[in-house]
Design a protein around this motif. Structure first.
Motif, short mmCIF file in Angstrom:
data_model
loop_
_atom_site.label_atom_id
_atom_site.label_comp_id
_atom_site.label_asym_id
_atom_site.label_seq_id
_atom_site.Cartn_x
_atom_site.Cartn_y
_atom_site.Cartn_z
N ILE A 21 5.10 6.45 1.62
CA ILE A 21 3.74 6.57 1.12
C ILE A 21 2.78 6.09 2.20
O ILE A 21 2.99 5.06 2.84
N GLN A 22 1.71 6.84 2.41
CA GLN A 22 0.69 6.48 3.39
C GLN A 22 -0.52 5.92 2.65
O GLN A 22 -1.12 6.61 1.82
N LEU A 23 -0.86 4.66 2.93
CA LEU A 23 -1.98 4.00 2.29
C LEU A 23 -3.14 3.87 3.27
O LEU A 23 -2.97 3.36 4.37
N TYR A 24 -4.31 4.31 2.86
CA TYR A 24 -5.52 4.22 3.68
C TYR A 24 -6.48 3.28 2.95
O TYR A 24 -7.02 3.62 1.89
N SER A 25 -6.69 2.08 3.51
CA SER A 25 -7.35 1.07 2.69
C SER A 25 -7.94 -0.04 3.55
O SER A 25 -7.96 0.02 4.78
N LEU A 26 -8.42 -1.06 2.84
CA LEU A 26 -8.99 -2.27 3.41
C LEU A 26 -8.87 -3.33 2.33
O LEU A 26 -8.96 -3.00 1.14
N PRO A 27 -8.67 -4.61 2.68
CA PRO A 27 -8.47 -5.63 1.64
C PRO A 27 -9.76 -6.01 0.90
O PRO A 27 -10.26 -7.13 1.00
N THR A 28 -10.33 -5.06 0.19
CA THR A 28 -11.47 -5.30 -0.70
C THR A 28 -10.95 -5.43 -2.13
O THR A 28 -9.77 -5.15 -2.38
N PRO A 29 -11.79 -5.79 -3.10
CA PRO A 29 -11.28 -5.87 -4.47
C PRO A 29 -10.67 -4.57 -4.99
O PRO A 29 -9.72 -4.61 -5.78
N GLY A 42 7.79 -2.53 -4.76
CA GLY A 42 8.79 -2.43 -3.71
C GLY A 42 8.91 -1.06 -3.08
O GLY A 42 9.86 -0.79 -2.34
N LEU A 43 7.95 -0.17 -3.36
CA LEU A 43 7.97 1.15 -2.74
C LEU A 43 7.74 1.04 -1.24
O LEU A 43 6.94 0.22 -0.78
N ALA A 44 8.41 1.89 -0.48
CA ALA A 44 8.20 1.92 0.96
C ALA A 44 6.86 2.59 1.26
O ALA A 44 6.59 3.69 0.76
N TYR A 45 6.04 1.93 2.06
CA TYR A 45 4.74 2.53 2.39
C TYR A 45 4.29 2.08 3.77
O TYR A 45 4.79 1.11 4.33
N GLU A 46 3.35 2.83 4.30
CA GLU A 46 2.79 2.53 5.61
C GLU A 46 1.27 2.39 5.47
O GLU A 46 0.60 3.35 5.11
N PRO A 47 0.74 1.19 5.72
CA PRO A 47 -0.71 0.98 5.56
C PRO A 47 -1.50 1.37 6.81
O PRO A 47 -1.04 1.14 7.94
N HIS A 48 -2.66 1.91 6.60
CA HIS A 48 -3.59 2.25 7.67
C HIS A 48 -4.93 1.58 7.37
O HIS A 48 -5.49 1.78 6.29
N LEU A 49 -5.42 0.77 8.31
CA LEU A 49 -6.70 0.09 8.12
C LEU A 49 -7.84 1.07 8.30
O LEU A 49 -7.96 1.72 9.35
N ILE A 50 -8.69 1.17 7.30
CA ILE A 50 -9.88 2.01 7.37
C ILE A 50 -11.08 1.09 7.47
O ILE A 50 -11.37 0.33 6.54
N GLY A 69 -15.58 9.33 -0.18
CA GLY A 69 -15.75 8.42 0.94
C GLY A 69 -15.52 6.96 0.63
O GLY A 69 -16.22 6.09 1.17
N LYS A 70 -14.55 6.66 -0.22
CA LYS A 70 -14.26 5.28 -0.59
C LYS A 70 -12.76 5.00 -0.42
O LYS A 70 -11.94 5.89 -0.55
N ILE A 71 -12.44 3.73 -0.13
CA ILE A 71 -11.04 3.30 -0.13
C ILE A 71 -10.73 2.70 -1.49
O ILE A 71 -11.65 2.27 -2.20
N PRO A 72 -9.46 2.68 -1.89
CA PRO A 72 -8.28 3.17 -1.18
C PRO A 72 -8.00 4.64 -1.49
O PRO A 72 -8.54 5.21 -2.44
#
Length: 234
Positions: A21-29, A42-50, A69-72
């Motif tokens: 899983i590809q996650l496009y996000s930022l540590p916001t609420p 426990g799913l395998a995923y790859e985070p991408h900082l936006i 135009g919003k994360i995630p």
């Protein structure tokens, strides 16, 4: 050919692990809802900082996945029926991951819908109201001379905290003994309101008993601790 090739966002943020899983996000609420859920399941995923500070959510590549135009946002290369799926809206992501894994959602149909209603409560009320308190108390809105908007959002946030306080009376979690996506949807927002936004005194947080105890339980979970820092800001 990778299942991700059909998604233009992967040209700007390439996948090192295209089977995950590809996650496009930022540590916001809102962003941490997805990362906490992924850590809990426990799913395998790859985070991408936006980087929203650099307006990366308004690039053509990001907008191709989330036109709002919003994360995630995320892509699951192994979606329903084995077909890839792209999703945005944190509430929809929580529901999707709960259905995919069979975790953090009651099996009983009545309790399932009760859980969903609390996720909608967070999406429709808690997030927008707490976010406005943050804007008018901590960010640019604090310079506005007319304090009626701040007073309005503070009053509504107090009311919403009261709803949660009543719900949690006699319950460890929103759904009672079961920790669910309803809790995940709310943890980041309550934490931000009293922490990063510094609005605890404004909203009377110290007068509450159930909500602070619930938040402490949630923040003690290892998956929550990890999810709150993903993607790493570097």
């Amino acid at each position: 050919m990778s299942a991700l090739d059909a998604f233009p966002i992967t040209a700007r943020w390439p996948a090192r692990h295209p089977d995950r899983i590809q996650l496009y996000s930022l540590p916001t609420p809102n962003g941490v809802k997805a990362s906490i859920m992924l850590e809990e399941t426990g799913l395998a995923y790859e985070p991408h900082l936006i980087d929203i500070g650099k307006n990366e959510t308004w690039t053509p590549e990001f907008l191709s996945l989330n036109p709002n135009g919003k994360i995630p946002a995320l892509i699951d290369p192994d979606g329903p029926g084995g077909r890839p799926i792209g999703l945005f809206e944190s509430g929809a992501i929580l529901l999707y991951l709960a259905d995919k894994t069979g975790l953090l959602m009651p099996k009983d149909p009545v309790r399932r819908w009760e859980t969903i209603q609390w996720v909608f409560f967070q999406m429709a009320a808690v997030g927008p109201m707490f976010g406005q308190v943050g804007y008018f108390h901590k960010f640019a809105g604090r310079e506005i001379e007319d304090k009626r908007p701040l007073e309005r959002y503070v009053a509504e946030s107090r009311r919403l905290l009261g709803v949660l306080e009543t719900r949690l009376d006699g319950r460890s979690w929103i759904m009672g003994a079961d920790y669910t996506i309803a809790d995940i949807s709310l943890i980041g927002w309550v934490r931000n309101l009293v922490g990063f936004y510094g609005a605890g005194e404004l909203v009377g947080y110290d007068a509450l008993r159930q909500v602070p105890a619930w938040l402490e339980r949630g923040l003690a979970r290892p998956a929550v601790q990890r999810g709150l820092t993903i993607p790493n800001r570097g």
